[in-house]
Design a protein around this motif. Structure first.
Motif, mmCIF file in Angstrom:
data_model
loop_
_atom_site.group_PDB
_atom_site.id
_atom_site.type_symbol
_atom_site.label_atom_id
_atom_site.label_comp_id
_atom_site.label_asym_id
_atom_site.label_seq_id
_atom_site.Cartn_x
_atom_site.Cartn_y
_atom_site.Cartn_z
ATOM 1 N N GLY A 1 95.031 84.160 1.803
ATOM 2 C CA GLY A 1 95.626 83.664 0.567
ATOM 3 C C GLY A 1 94.818 83.974 -0.676
ATOM 4 N N ARG A 2 94.079 85.082 -0.658
ATOM 5 C CA ARG A 2 93.232 85.459 -1.804
ATOM 6 C C ARG A 2 93.944 86.545 -2.602
ATOM 7 N NH1 ARG A 2 89.584 81.798 -2.699
ATOM 8 N NH2 ARG A 2 88.347 83.365 -3.837
ATOM 9 N N GLY A 3 94.825 86.147 -3.514
ATOM 10 C CA GLY A 3 95.679 87.083 -4.229
ATOM 11 C C GLY A 3 95.097 87.666 -5.494
ATOM 12 N N GLY A 4 93.996 87.084 -5.994
ATOM 13 C CA GLY A 4 93.423 87.574 -7.244
ATOM 14 C C GLY A 4 93.045 86.428 -8.159
ATOM 15 N N ARG A 5 92.477 86.753 -9.291
ATOM 16 C CA ARG A 5 91.946 85.742 -10.207
ATOM 17 C C ARG A 5 92.996 84.710 -10.612
ATOM 18 N NH1 ARG A 5 87.945 86.508 -15.332
ATOM 19 N NH2 ARG A 5 87.848 84.318 -15.895
ATOM 20 N N HIS A 6 94.192 85.183 -10.948
ATOM 21 C CA HIS A 6 95.219 84.279 -11.460
ATOM 22 C C HIS A 6 96.062 83.659 -10.350
ATOM 23 C CE1 HIS A 6 94.096 85.544 -15.447
ATOM 24 N NE2 HIS A 6 94.243 86.814 -15.091
ATOM 25 N N GLN A 7 95.622 83.849 -9.114
ATOM 26 C CA GLN A 7 96.304 83.219 -7.979
ATOM 27 C C GLN A 7 95.310 82.425 -7.141
ATOM 28 O OE1 GLN A 7 97.531 87.229 -7.704
ATOM 29 N NE2 GLN A 7 99.540 86.662 -6.922
ATOM 30 N N GLY A 8 94.341 81.848 -7.851
ATOM 31 C CA GLY A 8 93.372 80.990 -7.176
ATOM 32 C C GLY A 8 92.103 81.680 -6.733
ATOM 33 N N GLY A 9 92.020 82.992 -6.955
ATOM 34 C CA GLY A 9 90.818 83.721 -6.579
ATOM 35 C C GLY A 9 91.114 84.831 -5.600
ATOM 36 N N GLY A 10 90.254 85.837 -5.594
ATOM 37 C CA GLY A 10 90.410 86.958 -4.682
ATOM 38 C C GLY A 10 89.078 87.286 -4.061
ATOM 39 N N PHE A 11 88.498 88.433 -4.408
ATOM 40 C CA PHE A 11 87.156 88.758 -3.936
ATOM 41 C C PHE A 11 86.133 87.792 -4.538
ATOM 42 C CE2 PHE A 11 89.039 93.174 -3.591
ATOM 43 C CZ PHE A 11 89.020 93.207 -2.202
ATOM 44 N N TYR A 12 86.469 87.258 -5.715
ATOM 45 C CA TYR A 12 85.611 86.282 -6.381
ATOM 46 C C TYR A 12 86.276 84.909 -6.354
ATOM 47 C CZ TYR A 12 82.698 90.011 -8.412
ATOM 48 O OH TYR A 12 81.844 91.065 -8.601
ATOM 49 N N GLN A 13 85.464 83.870 -6.514
ATOM 50 C CA GLN A 13 85.990 82.535 -6.780
ATOM 51 C C GLN A 13 85.533 82.126 -8.179
ATOM 52 O OE1 GLN A 13 84.443 80.183 -3.548
ATOM 53 N NE2 GLN A 13 82.457 79.855 -4.506
ATOM 54 N N TYR A 14 86.357 81.342 -8.856
ATOM 55 C CA TYR A 14 86.174 81.098 -10.283
ATOM 56 C C TYR A 14 86.007 79.611 -10.567
ATOM 57 C CZ TYR A 14 87.786 85.883 -10.372
ATOM 58 O OH TYR A 14 87.904 87.228 -10.147
ATOM 59 N N GLY A 15 84.998 79.307 -11.404
ATOM 60 C CA GLY A 15 84.752 77.928 -11.795
ATOM 61 C C GLY A 15 85.539 77.557 -13.037
ATOM 62 N N GLU A 16 85.742 76.277 -13.246
ATOM 63 C CA GLU A 16 86.482 75.817 -14.420
ATOM 64 C C GLU A 16 85.746 76.152 -15.709
ATOM 65 O OE1 GLU A 16 87.446 71.706 -14.094
ATOM 66 O OE2 GLU A 16 88.696 71.970 -12.291
ATOM 67 N N ASP A 17 84.439 76.358 -15.630
ATOM 68 C CA ASP A 17 83.646 76.683 -16.822
ATOM 69 C C ASP A 17 83.653 78.183 -17.138
ATOM 70 O OD1 ASP A 17 82.189 77.589 -14.689
ATOM 71 O OD2 ASP A 17 80.306 76.614 -15.261
ATOM 72 N N GLY A 18 84.463 78.942 -16.405
ATOM 73 C CA GLY A 18 84.544 80.374 -16.652
ATOM 74 C C GLY A 18 83.605 81.210 -15.799
ATOM 75 N N SER A 19 82.771 80.557 -15.005
ATOM 76 C CA SER A 19 81.836 81.280 -14.136
ATOM 77 C C SER A 19 82.579 81.872 -12.935
ATOM 78 C CB SER A 19 80.743 80.326 -13.643
ATOM 79 O OG SER A 19 81.321 79.281 -12.867
ATOM 80 N N LYS A 20 81.942 82.865 -12.313
ATOM 81 C CA LYS A 20 82.534 83.419 -11.107
ATOM 82 C C LYS A 20 81.431 83.887 -10.169
ATOM 83 C CE LYS A 20 83.169 88.282 -12.510
ATOM 84 N NZ LYS A 20 84.150 89.364 -12.718
ATOM 85 N N GLU A 21 81.726 83.856 -8.895
ATOM 86 C CA GLU A 21 80.804 84.351 -7.877
ATOM 87 C C GLU A 21 81.610 84.868 -6.703
ATOM 88 O OE1 GLU A 21 78.366 81.094 -6.719
ATOM 89 O OE2 GLU A 21 80.010 79.915 -5.911
ATOM 90 N N ILE A 22 81.005 85.717 -5.919
ATOM 91 C CA ILE A 22 81.699 86.288 -4.767
ATOM 92 C C ILE A 22 82.179 85.166 -3.837
ATOM 93 C CG2 ILE A 22 81.328 87.588 -2.620
ATOM 94 C CD1 ILE A 22 81.823 89.427 -4.924
ATOM 95 N N TRP A 23 83.417 85.293 -3.401
ATOM 96 C CA TRP A 23 83.982 84.335 -2.440
ATOM 97 C C TRP A 23 83.164 84.394 -1.150
ATOM 98 C CZ3 TRP A 23 87.665 85.871 1.737
ATOM 99 C CH2 TRP A 23 88.128 84.769 2.469
ATOM 100 N N PRO A 24 82.580 83.274 -0.715
ATOM 101 C CA PRO A 24 81.690 83.284 0.457
ATOM 102 C C PRO A 24 82.317 83.896 1.711
ATOM 103 C CG PRO A 24 81.543 81.183 -0.688
ATOM 104 C CD PRO A 24 82.672 81.937 -1.319
ATOM 105 N N GLY A 25 83.638 83.722 1.861
ATOM 106 C CA GLY A 25 84.293 84.254 3.054
ATOM 107 C C GLY A 25 84.192 85.762 3.173
ATOM 108 N N LEU A 26 83.919 86.440 2.034
ATOM 109 C CA LEU A 26 83.822 87.892 2.046
ATOM 110 C C LEU A 26 82.635 88.362 2.892
ATOM 111 C CD1 LEU A 26 85.713 89.890 0.630
ATOM 112 C CD2 LEU A 26 84.025 90.113 -1.190
ATOM 113 N N TYR A 27 81.566 87.567 2.862
ATOM 114 C CA TYR A 27 80.380 87.925 3.660
ATOM 115 C C TYR A 27 80.702 87.875 5.151
ATOM 116 C CZ TYR A 27 77.873 87.268 -0.742
ATOM 117 O OH TYR A 27 77.451 87.361 -2.045
ATOM 118 N N ASP A 28 81.437 86.835 5.546
ATOM 119 C CA ASP A 28 81.801 86.704 6.960
ATOM 120 C C ASP A 28 82.731 87.821 7.405
ATOM 121 O OD1 ASP A 28 80.342 84.322 7.057
ATOM 122 O OD2 ASP A 28 82.073 83.124 6.430
ATOM 123 N N LEU A 29 83.609 88.230 6.506
ATOM 124 C CA LEU A 29 84.588 89.258 6.868
ATOM 125 C C LEU A 29 83.980 90.653 6.964
ATOM 126 C CD1 LEU A 29 87.699 88.232 4.705
ATOM 127 C CD2 LEU A 29 87.607 88.358 7.204
#
Length: 715
Positions: free
Chosen positions: A586-614
Motif C-alpha cells: 500500500g505504498r503508493g507515493g507521497r500523496h497516498q500516505g508514503g512510498g519509498f519514503y515516509q513523511y512527518g507532519e512537520d515536512g520531514s521525510k525518511e526512508i520507509w523502514p520496510g524498504l530495508y527488509d525488502l
C-alpha cells in the motif's frame, strides 16, 4: 576610427560612440585594437574636460567573445591571461584619466559590457525594461574577469556584491540604481548623451567626479574588509553553504567567492590579478566549455528557430481551448493568458473549471504582493480565462490542447468530441508525456493538423515544451505549435513520435536504474544521496514518490495494453518493485500516505523502514563511482539512442531538452554535450566496462562508437 566614432565638442567633451562590425558591440579582436587606440588618444588629449561612452546599436555592449573562450584549451593559460590583462588595463587606464568618464547606457550591458560601465566614473541608463544590466558569467561556468568582482566588492561591499557576481542576477535600471550599481536614470534614449555631457559640466571642478572611490586616499570597502568580524563570519560560513548547493560540481561559484574574498583583503590592483587568474583557470575547464556551448550557442540556436520548418509564415494563436483544468491544464491556461491569448478552460463541471482558474488568481496575486505586477494587469489576464463545461465555448479556437489523464481511450474520446469546434485549419494538440501521437491522431478527422505539445510541471515555472510530430503531422502544424510555444515564452524542442518521446524516455532510464540498484540491495539512502552528488535535483526514489508509484504502475499497465511495454529496454525489475510496493504494501507515493519514503507532519521525510527488509543487502559491494556512473550513463546512453534513432532532431534540442526538461546536471551542458568533454573514446570504454559488469543496457550506442572511431564531437 574603425569601430568607435570619436567626436570632441567645443566644451572639450569627447564622445566615443561604439559601432563595431556585427549586430552588437563585443570584446572581439577588433574591439581590443580599437580600445587600445582610443585610450591612447584620450590620454594624449590636452584640453579635454570629460568622456562619454555611448553605443550606436540597440545593445550597449554585449561582453566577451564566447567563441574565443570555447576555443581556449589547457596549455593556453599564459596567452589567455596576457590578453585578459590588456582588456583590464584599458578599463584601469580609463578610470585614471584626469577627467570624468561617463557611460551612457542605452541598451543591455551584460558581462564585459557592464564591466566597461563599472570602469567609468558615472553611469547613466535609459529607464526601460529592455535595458538589462548585470554580470551573468557564472551561468556559463565563468566569472566576471574584467574587473567585475573587484569593482562590485569595492563599490557595494562583499555581502551586497555576492548576489550579483555569484548568482548572475540581471536587473533593470531602476533596480540597479537602487542597488548603487548605476548613478542616474533618464526617461528617453535621446537624453542619454546630453545628460552625460551636462553632468560632466556640472562636475568639472569636482575632484571626486574624476576618480573612482577605490583610488581615493582612505577608501574603505562598505561593510568592511576581511578584518571586519561580520565579513569574516560570512567567509567562514559561505564555503560550506556553497558546497551544499553545488556538490563541488560547479567550480565557478567557488572561484568567484575566493576572488571576492581577496578583493576585500588585497589592494585593488592585487585583487585584479587574482581575478584574472580565476577566470583563466575556469575558461580551461570542461564545465565552462559545456555550459557555454549549450546555454549560449545551442540555446540561441533552438530559440532562433533552427528546428522550425523553413519557408512557412509565422502564425499567431489568438484563442486556445484547454481541456482539463487539473495541474497541467490550469498551468497551460495561465501561461497562455499571460501571453495575451483568449483561453477557454473546460472541464466536466463549471466548478472544476473555476477551480482551475483559481490557480491563475493565486499565482498572479503572489506576483502583485511582491510588486512584480499591478492589480490592473492581473485583472486583465484573469479576464482572458473563461471556465466552462460546454464544448460549444470552444468554437473558433485556433488551437485546442487536451490535458486529460494519460489514458489513450479517454484522450481519443475527447478529441472526437471537441475537434469539430476548431477554427478552420486549426491545430489540435495533445499534452501527453508518453502516448504515441500517431495513435492519438487516429481519432482525428485531420491528422495532419494533430501534434503533441508536451508541457512540464509546474507549467508556469518550467521553461521547456517538447513538440512531437506524428507520422502525418504537417510542417505547417509543426510551425504553428512552435510559434505558440514561443509566444507563451517557452523554449520548444522538436522530436519525432515514439513511446516516451525523448525527455520521458531518457528520464525514465534514470528512474529505472535507481530502482534496479535498490533491487540489487544497494542502500536506499546512499542511492539518492549519490544521485544528488552527480547534480541530479532529486534522487530516483524521491522522484518516484513525488510522481506516485501507483501512477507509474498504471502507466506501465497502459503501455502493456498498447503493446508498447519495454520498447526501450527491459523494465520488468522496476514493474516488479512497483507492484510489490503498491499492491502488497500500500505504498503508493507521497500523496497516498508514503512510498519509498515516509513523511512527518512537520515536512520531514525518511526512508520507509520496510524498504530495508525488502531489498537492502549489507553484503553488497558496488563502488560508489560505479553507482554514480550507472545513474548518469543510463541517461546519456538513452539520449544517444534517441539521437541515433532520429527521435530528437538535433544535438542542440537534445542538450536543451535534457537540461530544461528533466533536470540533467547543469555542469554537463546536457547529456550529449557531456560526451564531448568526457571524451568520446573514453565514454565508449567506460560504457563497455559498465556493460560487462552490469548488463547490456550500458552497451555504447553505435553513434557513440562511430564518433569515437572518427575522433569527432557531437555538434
Amino acid at each position: 576610427m574603425s569601430g568607435f566614432i570619436y567626436e570632441k565638442d567645443a566644451d572639450g567633451i569627447v564622445t566615443i560612440t561604439m559601432d563595431m562590425e556585427g549586430s552588437v558591440n563585443a570584446m572581439t579582436e577588433e574591439y581590443r585594437g580599437t580600445m587600445e587606440d582610443t585610450v591612447t588618444r584620450l590620454e594624449a588629449e590636452t584640453d579635454m574636460t570629460g568622456v562619454v561612452f555611448a553605443s550606436a546599436k540597440d545593445v550597449f555592449f554585449a561582453g566577451g567573445n564566447l567563441n574565443e573562450l570555447v576555443e581556449a584549451q589547457p596549455g593556453d593559460e599564459e596567452d589567455y591571461m596576457e590578453g585578459l590583462e590588456v582588456v583590464k588595463g584599458h578599463f584601469r587606464r580609463l578610470e585614471k584619466l584626469p577627467v570624468p568618464v561617463v557611460a551612457a547606457i542605452n541598451g543591455a550591458a551584460l558581462g564585459g559590457g557592464f564591466e566597461l560601465c563599472l570602469g567609468c566614473n558615472y553611469r547613466i541608463a535609459w529607464n526601460h525594461r529592455s535595458v538589462k544590466l548585470g554580470l551573468p558569467e557564472v551561468n556559463l561556468g565563468l566569472l566576471p574577469g574584467a574587473g567585475g568582482i573587484v569593482r562590485t566588492v569595492n563599490m557595494l561591499g562583499l555581502q551586497n556584491a555576492l548576489p550579483y557576481i555569484m548568482e548572475g542576477k540581471q536587473i533593470t535600471p531602476d533596480k540597479a540604481l537602487e542597488a548603487g550599481l548605476i548613478n542616474e536614470l533618464v526617461d528617453t534614449k535621446e537624453e542619454l548623451v546630453s545628460r552625460a555631457k551636462a553632468w560632466i559640466q556640472e562636475n568639472k571642478d569636482n575632484d571626486e567626479a574624476k576618480s573612482q572611490p577605490w583610488d581615493r586616499k582612505g577608501h574603505k570597502i562598505p561593510g568592511g574588509d576581511t578584518n571586519n568580524p561580520q565579513v569574516a563570519q560570512l567567509l567562514v560560513m559561505s564555503p560550506a553553504m556553497l558546497l551544499q548547493k553545488t556538490k563541488g560540481l560547479m567550480p565557478a561559484p567557488e572561484t568567484i567567492l575566493d576572488c571576492a574574498a581577496e578583493a576585500a583583503r588585497l589592494s585593488f590592483d592585487g585583487a585584479l590579478k587574482v581575478e584574472s587568474r580565476g577566470l583563466t583557470k575556469l575558461v580551461m575547464t570542461p564545465v565552462a566549455k559545456n555550459m557555454i556551448t549549450t546555454f549560449f550557442f545551442q540555446m540561441n540556436q533552438v530559440n532562433g528557430g533552427a528546428s522550425r520548418p523553413k519557408g512557412i509564415d509565422k502564425t499567431d494563436v489568438k484563442k486556445v481551448g484547454v481541456l482539463g483544468a487539473g495541474v497541467m491544464g490550469q498551468g497551460i491556461a495561465l501561461v497562455s493568458a499571460m501571453a495575451g491569448i483568449e483561453v477557454v478552460l473546460k472541464d466536466l463541471t463549471v466548478e472544476a473549471a473555476e477551480k482551475g482558474k483559481s490557480y491563475s488568481d493565486k499565482v498572479l496575486s503572489k506576483r502583485v504582493s511582491r510588486g512584480r505586477m499591478n492589480e490592473e494587469k492581473k485583472a486583465g489576464i484573469l479576464s482572458l480565462i473563461k471556465p466552462t463545461a460546454n464544448n460549444e465555448d470552444l468554437q473558433g479556437c485556433d488551437l485546442i490542447i487536451e490535458a486529460v489523464f494519460e489514458d489513450i481511450n479517454l484522450k481519443k474520446k475527447i478529441v472526437q468530441e471537441t475537434e469539430p469546434f476548431l477554427a478552420e485549419n486549426g491545430t489540435y494538440g495533445s499534452n501527453t508525456s508518453s502516448l504515441p501521437i500517431g495513435r492519438l491522431a487516429e481519432a482525428s478527422l485531420n491528422p495532419e493538423n494533430f501534434i503533441g505539445i508536451h508541457f512540464f510541471s509546474p507549467v508556469d515555472k518550467m521553461p521547456l515544451v517538447e513538440i512531437i510530430c506524428g507520422d502525418k503531422t504537417s510542417q505547417e502544424t509543426l510551425a504553428k505549435a512552435f510559434d505558440y510555444s514561443q509566444k507563451i515564452k517557452k523554449t520548444p524542442i522538436v522530436v519525432n513520435d515514439s513511446f516516451g518521446f525523448f525527455t520521458s524516455r531518457t528520464f525514465g532510464s534514470y528512474l529505472d536504474e535507481g530502482v534496479q540498484l535498490l533491487k540489487e540491495g544497494f542502500h536506499p539512502v546512499a542511492l539518492d544521496n549519490l544521485a544528488n552528488s552527480i547534480g541530479m535535483p532529486l534522487g530516483p526514489l524521491a522522484i518516484y514518490d513525488e510522481v506516485s508509484l501507483s501512477t507509474s504502475l498504471k502507466a506501465s499497465a497502459s503501455a502493456e495494453a498498447l503493446g508498447l511495454l519495454d520498447v526501450h529496454g527491459d523494465s520488468s525489475i522496476t514493474r516488479g518493485v512497483m507492484s510489490t510496493m503498491v499492491e502488497e504494501h500500500g505504498r503508493g507515493g507521497r500523496h497516498q500516505g508514503g512510498g519509498f519514503y515516509q513523511y512527518g507532519e512537520d515536512g520531514s521525510k525518511e526512508i520507509w523502514p520496510g524498504l530495508y527488509d525488502l531489498y537492502y543487502n549489507k553484503d553488497l559491494d558496488i563502488p560508489n563511482e560505479d553507482v554514480k556512473d550507472r545513474l548518469l550513463f543510463r541517461q546519456v546512453i538513452e539520449a544517444l539512442k534517441g539521437l541515433q534513432e532520429g527521435v530528437v532532431h538535433s544535438v542542440a534540442d537534445a542538450n536543451i531538452g535534457t537540461i530544461m526538461g528533466i533536470g540533467a546536471p547543469a555542469w554537463t551542458g546536457g547529456l550529449i554535450q557531456f560526451v564531448n568533454t568526457y571524451g568520446t573514446q573514453k565514454f565508449v570504454n567506460r560504457a563497455t566496462e559498465l556493460a560487462e559488469k552490469y548488463g547490456d543496457r550500458f552497451a555504447p550506442p553505435a553513434i557513440a562508437v562511430e564518433k569515437a572511431e572518427k575522433g569527432e564531437l557531437f555538434v
